[in-house]
Design an enzyme around this catalytic site. Structure first.
Site, PDB file in Angstrom:
ATOM      1  CB  SER A 131     -18.158  93.789  53.696  1.00 46.17           C
ATOM      2  OG  SER A 131     -19.096  94.136  52.698  1.00 46.17           O
ATOM      3  CE1 TYR A 144     -19.765  88.438  53.326  1.00 42.49           C
ATOM      4  CE2 TYR A 144     -20.620  90.653  52.974  1.00 42.49           C
ATOM      5  CZ  TYR A 144     -19.590  89.737  52.872  1.00 42.49           C
ATOM      6  OH  TYR A 144     -18.394  90.111  52.314  1.00 42.49           O
TER       7      TYR A 144
END
Length: 263
Positions: A131, A144
């Site tokens: 990401s 995350y």
């Protein structure tokens, strides 16, 4: 030439978009996902296996399936993942353990399981979905960010480590795009997760658009695949204009503090 491709988390979101893109090129696609039976969402022409990336037994079964069906593998896409987010003093350790087990160790298991086959072939391409959060680390997303940064580091390491066997490694680093990823949110920090839902559901880019860019990056053997202008701007600002990056990230932290002070 038709390639043999295994995609984890391929029953929805970016994984499904990538499956459609590979099939559109005439490639052979094997999708792995959590459902025990083939989901109705899968495109015609794709094969399916039940694969929980947390289970080494499932990974071993996937390897056996590939060896028996194809005898080799050209592209491994470690795409399965979940969304998470939360302030460090709100998010539970169990949330950290969940996201690390799926988003990071799930990728590690895939790489460990299939590298011996790729070395035997002396060819192949590992594609790991990270990401933009793996490169640019905004506030309120520590678990995350850490998991995705780990995927970036793993991918860079393996790119150098496996090059002598002509094995390429790429890492995908998209910013927010419209997908069902927000459905996997289940942490304690409700305020942060509400923000994440809004960013995902109102994003401009679609999974199909991201997939098209990813395939171009794979074709070009890019080590880091940035899929959108926002991601490229953020990445290069951090690399080249660090004071500006620090300024914007600090402002984001202050905004988060104001927004969640009473949450």
């Amino acid at each position: 030439m038709s390639r043999r491709v295994l995609i984890t988390g391929g029953a929805s979101g970016l994984g499904l978009a990538l499956a459609n893109a590979f099939l559109g090129r005439g490639d052979q696609v094997l999708i792995g996902d959590l459902a025990e039976t083939r989901p109705d969402s899968l495109p015609d022409g794709a094969d399916y296996i039940s694969l929980d990336v947390r289970s080494q037994q499932d990974w071993d079964a996937a390897l056996a399936h590939v060896r028996e069906t194809w005898g080799a593998l050209d592209v491994l896409v470690n795409n399965a993942g979940v969304a998470t987010g939360g302030r460090i003093d709100v998010e539970a350790i169990s949330d950290w353990e969940r996201v690390l087990d799926i988003n990071l160790l799930g990728v590690v298991r895939g790489c460990q399981t299939f590298t011996p086959l790729l070395k035997e072939q002396r060819s192949g391409h590992i594609v790991n979905t990270a990401s933009l959060a793996g490169l640019v680390h905004g506030p309120g997303m520590s678990s995350y960010n850490a998991a995705k940064a780990g995927v970036v580091a793993l991918s860079e390491t393996l790119g150098f480590e496996l090059a002598p066997w002509d094995i390429h490694v790429s890492v995908i680093c998209p910013a927010f795009f419209r997908t069902n990823l927000h459905e996997s949110l289940q942490g304690k920090d409700i305020a942060m997760e509400a923000t994440a839902v809004k960013l995902i559901t109102k994003a401009q880019m679609t999974a199909d658009e991201v997939a098209a860019t990813v395939l171009k990056g794979i074709d070009g053997h890019k080590r880091v695949i940035l899929t959108d202008r926002l991601g490229r701007q953020a990445y290069w600002t951090k690399r080249l204009v660090r004071p500006a990056y620090n300024h914007f990230a600090t402002k984001a932290g202050a905004k988060l503090a104001r927004k969640t002070r009473d949450a």
